[in-house]
Design a protein around this motif. Structure first.
Motif, PDB file in Angstrom:
ATOM      1  N   MET A  89       0.825  -1.165   0.006  1.00  0.00           N
ATOM      2  CA  MET A  89      -0.058  -0.253  -0.029  1.00  0.00           C
ATOM      3  C   MET A  89       0.858   1.298   0.028  1.00  0.00           C
ATOM      4  O   MET A  89       1.896   1.485   0.777  1.00  0.00           O
ATOM      5  N   LEU A  90       0.180   2.239  -0.942  1.00  0.00           N
ATOM      6  CA  LEU A  90       1.575   3.389  -0.803  1.00  0.00           C
ATOM      7  C   LEU A  90       0.847   4.402   0.179  1.00  0.00           C
ATOM      8  O   LEU A  90      -0.593   4.575   0.349  1.00  0.00           O
ATOM      9  N   ASP A  91       1.622   5.319   0.814  1.00  0.00           N
ATOM     10  CA  ASP A  91       0.983   6.193   1.726  1.00  0.00           C
ATOM     11  C   ASP A  91      -0.051   7.049   1.138  1.00  0.00           C
ATOM     12  O   ASP A  91      -1.006   7.448   1.965  1.00  0.00           O
ATOM     13  N   ASP A  92       0.076   7.542   0.122  1.00  0.00           N
ATOM     14  CA  ASP A  92      -1.038   8.410  -0.468  1.00  0.00           C
ATOM     15  C   ASP A  92      -2.259   7.871  -0.784  1.00  0.00           C
ATOM     16  O   ASP A  92      -3.390   8.469  -0.988  1.00  0.00           O
ATOM     17  N   MET A  93      -2.439   6.421  -0.639  1.00  0.00           N
ATOM     18  CA  MET A  93      -3.618   5.605  -0.859  1.00  0.00           C
ATOM     19  C   MET A  93      -4.175   5.366   0.566  1.00  0.00           C
ATOM     20  O   MET A  93      -5.264   4.774   0.631  1.00  0.00           O
ATOM     21  N   LEU A  94      -3.485   5.487   1.604  1.00  0.00           N
ATOM     22  CA  LEU A  94      -4.094   4.960   3.015  1.00  0.00           C
ATOM     23  C   LEU A  94      -4.921   6.121   3.501  1.00  0.00           C
ATOM     24  O   LEU A  94      -4.445   7.340   3.335  1.00  0.00           O
ATOM     25  N   PRO A  95      -5.905   5.929   4.299  1.00  0.00           N
ATOM     26  CA  PRO A  95      -6.908   6.721   4.935  1.00  0.00           C
ATOM     27  C   PRO A  95      -6.219   7.405   6.306  1.00  0.00           C
ATOM     28  O   PRO A  95      -5.047   6.721   6.430  1.00  0.00           O
ATOM     29  N   ARG A 128      -6.043   4.669  10.749  1.00  0.00           N
ATOM     30  CA  ARG A 128      -5.808   3.023  10.578  1.00  0.00           C
ATOM     31  C   ARG A 128      -5.701   2.670  11.813  1.00  0.00           C
ATOM     32  O   ARG A 128      -4.892   2.665  12.686  1.00  0.00           O
ATOM     33  N   GLN A 155      -9.605   3.021   7.973  1.00  0.00           N
ATOM     34  CA  GLN A 155      -9.052   1.762   7.510  1.00  0.00           C
ATOM     35  C   GLN A 155      -9.075   0.926   8.722  1.00  0.00           C
ATOM     36  O   GLN A 155      -8.552   1.185   9.894  1.00  0.00           O
ATOM     37  N   ARG A 178      -0.213  -1.936   6.522  1.00  0.00           N
ATOM     38  CA  ARG A 178      -1.264  -1.212   6.797  1.00  0.00           C
ATOM     39  C   ARG A 178      -1.069   0.079   7.535  1.00  0.00           C
ATOM     40  O   ARG A 178      -1.732   0.860   7.425  1.00  0.00           O
TER      41      ARG A 178
END
Length: 310
Positions: A1-7, A10, A38, A137
């Protein structure tokens, strides 16, 4: 998972068996999913040695029960809305260790258990499975049981050990770089009973004639009655309100039909507790950043934390 894709927020929860998440964390998961966070659930075993409550399923072998309980938790998580659910090391990697009741009425470790029982798991190996989850995550908050597994079940105790170790390893740059970039969990919480609500519910249950625990079925003063059910209320650092998610919590819990009977006196007592004003899922601070000072427990597990983890 890329940082800019993470809510921005979390949450990671680590539970021992299918149904533990629904009896202890369903409102928490439902709330943060509704708020766009997330939510990752890790279940450590398939619960192969759980008590079978449905007579038609009494013939199930441990393997068959484990397979059935996978279906139960899948249904429960569909109700809650959790889509990121993994079994530690893969489904079946660690077997339910079982539990015995000691002469003094406490939970204990059985003499005999499967070779791959979670209680016997190599701690580093098991923690590394969780390190990979943490590093991919990147949760700011992680939740599991207290050092005694809340009531002494060996698998609950082991889940506590594995998470606490994994949190340290995941933040160590020199440890297993193949498992991902290091990540520091900012706050570790231990789920616990909401002591005052459990004591209040117990009093109501007794008034209604429900027979619960023999060792608890005698008169107590208010103070001792409260302390039967959990920690000193002053130790509770956060409570996630249950009422807005009561229907979700109940539907998720009762999908675990092999383990939960709604007509059982304990689960009737549990329902009473859930309905009380102010009832909620309670937490102790296990490690990491404390909550900002305030009047009473925090109502948000992320209060005072920064989204990027620094």
């Amino acid at each position: 998972m890329l940082d800019d894709m993470l809510p921005d927020r979390r949450l990671l929860l680590v539970h021992a068996h299918p149904d533990d998440e629904s009896s202890q964390s369903a409102a928490t998961m439902a709330r943060y999913l509704a708020e766009g966070a997330q939510v990752t659930l890790v279940t450590c075993t398939l619960g192969e040695l759980g008590e079978i409550l449905v007579p038609d399923w009494a013939h199930y072998s441990p393997r068959e029960l484990g397979e059935h309980r996978q279906a139960e938790i899948a249904e429960a998580m569909a109700i809650v809305g959790v889509t990121d659910h993994v079994f530690l090391g893969g489904a079946g990697r660690y077997h339910d260790s079982g539990m015995v009741t000691t002469p003094d009425g406490r939970a204990g470790v059985p003499d005999d258990m499967p070779a791959n029982a979670f209680w016997r798991a190599d701690l580093l190996e098991a923690a590394d499975h969780l390190v990979e989850v943490i590093r991919t995550r990147r949760p700011q908050v992680a939740v599991t049981y207290d050092p005694h597994g809340n009531y002494g079940h060996p698998d609950h105790i082991q889940a506590h050990r594995v998470l606490m170790y994994a949190v340290q390893l995941a933040a160590t740059p020199s440890h297993r770089p193949d498992l991902g970039a290091p990540w520091q969990v900012q706050r570790v919480l231990w789920n616990t009973h909401n002591t005052s609500r459990w004591a209040e519910a117990y009093a109501i249950a007794r008034e209604r004639g429900l027979q619960l625990w023999e060792e608890a079925d005698h008169d107590h003063g208010d103070d001792s009655a409260g302390r039967m059910f959990g920690p000193d209320p002053d130790q509770i650092v956060a409570v996630v309100e249950l009422q807005p998610y009561l229907d979700i919590c109940r539907r998720a819990l009762f999908t675990h039909r092999s383990q939960v009977n709604a007509e059982d006196p304990f689960w009737q007592f549990f329902s009473i507790m859930q309905e009380l004003p102010g009832s909620g899922e309670a937490y102790l601070l296990g490690a990491g950043q404390p909550f900002p000072a305030g009047d009473g427990p925090a109502t948000d597990l992320f209060e005072g934390l920064t989204p990027d983890g620094r």
